[in-house]
Design an enzyme around this catalytic site. Sequence first.
Site, PDB file in Angstrom:
ATOM      1  CG  HIS A   1      -4.209   4.264  -0.715  1.00  0.00           C
ATOM      2  ND1 HIS A   1      -3.188   3.355  -0.717  1.00  0.00           N
ATOM      3  CD2 HIS A   1      -4.497   4.501  -2.021  1.00  0.00           C
ATOM      4  CE1 HIS A   1      -2.867   3.053  -1.978  1.00  0.00           C
ATOM      5  NE2 HIS A   1      -3.653   3.726  -2.780  1.00  0.00           N
TER       6      HIS A   1
ATOM      7  CG  ASP B   1      -1.824   1.187   1.268  1.00  0.00           C
ATOM      8  OD1 ASP B   1      -1.379   2.286   0.887  1.00  0.00           O
ATOM      9  OD2 ASP B   1      -2.992   1.030   1.646  1.00  0.00           O
ATOM     10  CG  HIS B   2       1.396   4.284  -3.178  1.00  0.00           C
ATOM     11  ND1 HIS B   2       0.147   3.943  -3.621  1.00  0.00           N
ATOM     12  CD2 HIS B   2       1.468   5.632  -3.284  1.00  0.00           C
ATOM     13  CE1 HIS B   2      -0.496   5.034  -3.972  1.00  0.00           C
ATOM     14  NE2 HIS B   2       0.274   6.081  -3.776  1.00  0.00           N
TER      15      HIS B   2
HETATM   16  C1  BG6 Z   1      -3.637   4.559  -6.320  1.00  0.00           C
HETATM   17  C2  BG6 Z   1      -4.995   4.640  -6.964  1.00  0.00           C
HETATM   18  O1  BG6 Z   1      -3.565   3.471  -5.436  1.00  0.00           O
HETATM   19  O2  BG6 Z   1      -3.386   5.760  -5.604  1.00  0.00           O
HETATM   20  C3  BG6 Z   1      -5.085   5.845  -7.871  1.00  0.00           C
HETATM   21  O3  BG6 Z   1      -5.235   3.457  -7.704  1.00  0.00           O
HETATM   22  C4  BG6 Z   1      -4.714   7.104  -7.134  1.00  0.00           C
HETATM   23  O4  BG6 Z   1      -6.387   5.963  -8.431  1.00  0.00           O
HETATM   24  C5  BG6 Z   1      -3.380   6.920  -6.407  1.00  0.00           C
HETATM   25  O5  BG6 Z   1      -4.615   8.154  -8.077  1.00  0.00           O
HETATM   26  C6  BG6 Z   1      -3.108   8.096  -5.499  1.00  0.00           C
HETATM   27  O6  BG6 Z   1      -1.809   8.024  -5.040  1.00  0.00           O
HETATM   28  P1  BG6 Z   1      -1.058   9.338  -4.552  1.00  0.00           P
HETATM   29  O7  BG6 Z   1       0.235   8.830  -4.015  1.00  0.00           O
HETATM   30  O8  BG6 Z   1      -0.922  10.220  -5.773  1.00  0.00           O
HETATM   31  O9  BG6 Z   1      -1.936   9.959  -3.529  1.00  0.00           O
END
Ligand code: BG6
Length: 519
Positions: free
Chosen positions: A274, A211-212
């Site tokens: 997230h 989960d980045h």
């Molecule tokens: C991803 C989603 O996990 O996270 C995307 O699939 C979203 O739809 C993205 O745009 C958002 O990541 P960040 O790091 O730009 O907030």
Amino acid sequence: MADGVATVSPDGKSMTNPLRAGLQTDRISDPCSVVFFGASGDLFKRMLLPAMYMLRVSGILPNDFAIVGFSRTEYTDDQFRDYCKEQLDIFAPDDAKPQGAVWEDFAKRLSYIGADFDDHNCYAKLAQRLRDNDEHLGTKGNRLFYLSTPPSLFPVIIDHLREADLNPHEGQAGWARIIVEKPFGTDLESARALQTTVDRVFPESAVYRIDHYLGKEPVQDIMALRFANTIFEPVWNRNYVDSVQITAAEQIGVELRGGYYDNAGALRDMIQNHVMNLLALVAMEPPASRDADAIRAEKAKVLSAIMPPDIGDVWEMSARGQYGPGTIDGKAVPGYRQEPDVNPQSNTDTYAAVKLFIDNWRWAGVPFYLRSGKRLAKKTSEIAVTFKPIPHRIYGETTDTIEPNVLVMKIQPEEGVTMRFSAKVPGPKSHIRSVFMDFNYGTGFGVQSPPAYERLIGDAMRGDQTLFTRWDAVERAWEIVMPVLQVWLNTKDFTFPNYAAGSQGPESATKLFPGWRTL
Ligand code: BG6
């Protein structure tokens, strides 16, 4: 200048910041091969490849590493190297463009297998390639598999890895780990089915569900704020906290991902993973240590205390939206239904808001509001903890509003912490006004936060699961959102599109919670 105080030279260019001394990078000690399934895809070129190269440039990768791309597109090893160089020229940060000896060494460690994911011969070929890497590149039998293909291929790949003896098994020379990209399932049932497959092939100790958001520095700082300070924990509960709101707002639309997104929606794409991880970090009990399982057990425990809404309460506890045409940064942009690969009558949510309660001693009765959406007025991810109003007002002679304290953990684009409190306006009268105390990572520590993928791939190579989601937490997060998902999927929303691109979101979200912070 006192010790520990950040300094900026008068020319504003060079910075001397004693706090930087604490920002050490750990070199990874185990040699290994990293296999990227889906190496000709978008995530690989934009995020994963630049992360690997940055790990190399910053000296974090071990000397003996190898990267194997495994994907449908046909490339020879040399063509794959050229492709990687082209992509790094575009996507790597300016101070880490591929060149010189570092690139040459990196390139020689890259290889590629053009594959049919269903064909076991391709996995036999992969096994042979990994043995070759062990022999010629010193990777010592250690393997990290990264699943960045469409999710429908995850079970196929995992089963083939077992057939090719590439999963952890008795008598093997090194370790085998697997990183699984999100989404982990598209609902509770499919997540459980995927987990059954994973479980047959990899023990939980070898599974890294990515989960980045957990790789973002300000997200890791939520725990530091809570558990490396004494002043917040005593008030971090139902006695002092009025509500908590968690926002993950984006300005971008679905871009070229309409095909995927139209079957997902904001609730599944952002809230289930997230945003739920942010909720767990902000609400969990203090873990006994920083051990990965101590932390992950607390996160799972707090999620288990959240009661999924009753089906009959879903409309009271949630709000959904879909963007129509509008304006972002002065530019007209199309509505969701006009985006490529989106059904022109789509019922998919591009905005989701949910109100949840945590049924435990710490949080009973405190509403947690979660929201996420695309094409909103501003890109902002943050957690705002709003404290209760003062119990007694002594500033009776003025009519000034005394606003409650708010602590905001800012995740992006700004990274930092802000505290709102009341202060007396200078002068003979006792006027009260809200003021802010601000901490900003950039100026506080004098460095840019490393991109999330760099941190997470490095951690998986080190065998540190702290920032990866354990199965029990993933399962619980699905259980929590399922009633909302079911009701939404079964009810056509005839008001869609119900918010203009570039706005604050749908009216229904304001009805759910009038106190949202303005984007
Ligand atoms: C991803 C989603 O996990 O996270 C995307 O699939 C979203 O739809 C993205 O745009 C958002 O990541 P960040 O790091 O730009 O907030």
